[in-house]
Design an enzyme around this catalytic site. Structure first.
Site, PDB file in Angstrom:
ATOM      1  N   ASP A   1       0.836  -1.205   0.000  1.00 57.29           N
ATOM      2  CA  ASP A   1       0.000   0.000   0.000  1.00 57.29           C
ATOM      3  C   ASP A   1       0.868   1.251   0.000  1.00 57.29           C
ATOM      4  O   ASP A   1       1.553   1.540   0.984  1.00 57.29           O
ATOM      5  CB  ASP A   1      -0.908  -0.027   1.235  1.00 57.29           C
TER       6      ASP A   1
ATOM      7  N   ASP B   1      -1.610   6.074  -5.799  1.00 58.10           N
ATOM      8  CA  ASP B   1      -2.184   4.957  -5.039  1.00 58.10           C
ATOM      9  C   ASP B   1      -2.494   3.838  -6.019  1.00 58.10           C
ATOM     10  O   ASP B   1      -3.390   3.974  -6.852  1.00 58.10           O
ATOM     11  CB  ASP B   1      -3.459   5.413  -4.322  1.00 58.10           C
TER      12      ASP B   1
END
Length: 423
Positions: free
Chosen positions: A56, A291
């Site tokens: 992440d 992201d």
């Protein structure tokens, strides 16, 4: 596409994954899941406990599910479902409790469990990444205060958020902690996506990602960049990272707030050669957040630029089930004529720091889906905010033909084209 004799000669010795050019780096293979990319290259504790981790770019540490439930470890399955992968500190002889150094912390709301508590305690243990990299790192140890409704296909979150000067080990990426200890010689991490072709366009070869879906290089630039030759170079353009507070109001809402994101300012947004308006009412140009998890799926657009793209492409409303939709945004979806995709315009972006225009081709922002037994082509667009562009996520759709790099030392985002020799 036809290859020149010179390029074929170059490829003759490059069909296997290129040799690692930067000692001390690790090329971590990634597997695509509905949540995002995961890796099975991580082990924690002594003896080592394998821990499949969600990788992440937007999280601030090494998070791990544990037996802890409501502050104790006796009623684990009042919080976790049976079969949930986890790390058990009681089974590691190298675990060290850090609860005095870092008291338990809770975020609510958060972007893990939304309006259920994201609560963690802290400890340290030996983390192994791949066969050759290990060090003691601070861990965020999940203490669940509610029952999960499913078994997650991973036991932890390997965070790669930027680290700021005021951050201590409780909010530092495990990569950063290892780099600070000399485990990695370079502060760079980089990503390449070996995605599937949608419209028979060339894609990076799977062997470049070790047969997996992506490659997250820790401690250096992606080895894919070494495939460039002098006549076909792929320079890295570096952009200074910014802090963009609206991200915690519009997108990833945490309390206490989290601001550790790889973020740039967007100076231009175009559809073909048509300029799209930007919202500059928030202290300057709007934000671009990097992201590559599920919230990075879909080409980022504003409500208004998406509406314009629908007009240009002749999009028609289509209702998609969540498991069919190409991304998890709140915007509606439209279908387009599959035969006309090649005529659609590129979606373009310019980031503060360089005039280079970065593009997403229609073959990369249109997805094929099956609806009621028929193939449908759908615009894979994800919008955030209202009206003109204020913020957007740049993830796997944007990165399909690019290498994305982060510099943990100078706090920079790097972008490069995937070299032609990688296809």
């Amino acid at each position: 596409m036809w290859l020149s004799v010179a390029l074929l000669t170059l490829l003759d010795g490059a069909l296997a994954a290129p040799a690692r050019q930067h000692s001390g780096a690790f090329d971590m293979p990634l597997t695509w899941t509905p949540f995002g990319f995961t890796t099975d290259a991580i082990q924690i504790g002594t003896p080592p406990q394998p821990l499949v981790c969600f990788v992440d770019w937007t999280w601030i540490g090494q998070y791990a599910f544990t037996p802890r439930c409501h502050g104790g470890s006796q009623g684990t399955y009042a919080c976790l479902q049976h079969g949930q992968p986890l790390y058990n500190e009681t089974e590691s002889r190298t675990f060290a409790n850090q609860s005095v150094l870092y008291p338990e912390r809770t975020w609510n709301p958060n972007h893990f469990f939304f309006y259920n508590d994201l609560s963690v305690g802290f400890g340290s243990d030996i983390e192994r990444v791949g066969p050759d990299h290990q060090a003691r790192v601070t861990l965020q140890l999940a203490d669940m205060h509610f029952q999960l409704d499913m078994v997650y296909p991973f036991g932890g979150v390997y965070g790669l958020s930027p680290v700021f000067k005021s951050d201590n080990a409780s909010t530092q990426s495990p990569f950063y902690q290892m780099w600070q200890q000399g485990v990695y010689r370079s502060p760079l991490v980089s990503f390449v996506y070996c995605h599937n072709s949608t419209f028979d366009q060339p894609t990076p070869r799977r062997e470049l990602c070790h047969g997996k879906d992506g490659l997250q290089t820790l401690g250096g630039p992606s080895p894919v960049l070494s495939l460039s030759d002098k006549n076909n170079s792929s320079p890295i353009l570096w952009y200074d990272n910014i802090v963009f507070p609206p991200v915690n109001e519009i997108e990833f809402v945490y309390q206490p707030a989290v601001y550790n994101y790889w973020a740039l300012r967007l100076t231009r947004h175009l559809i073909g050669d048509e300029e799209q308006a930007l919202n500059t009412s928030i202290g300057g140009n709007p934000g671009a957040i990097f992201d590559h998890a599920s919230y990075g799926r879909g080409v980022p657009m504003s409500e208004n630029s998406y509406r314009r793209l629908i007009e240009i492409t002749g999009g028609r409303p289509v209702v998609l089930d969540a498991n069919v939709a190409p991304n998890n945004g709140n915007q509606s979806f439209v279908s387009v004529d599959c035969e006309k995709v090649s005529s659609f315009p590129n979606v373009k972006y310019v980031f503060e720091g360089h005039d280079r225009v970065w593009e997403v081709t229609p073959a990369n922002y249109v997805e094929r889906r099956e609806v009621d037994g028929k193939e449908v082509c759908v615009l894979n667009v994800r919008t955030l905010g209202e009206g003109d562009w204020i913020i957007g996520n740049f993830g796997e759709t944007f990165a399909k033909d690019k290498v994305v790099l982060f510099d943990f030392d100078k706090l920079r985002v790097g972008l490069a084209d995937v070299p032609a020799a990688a296809y």
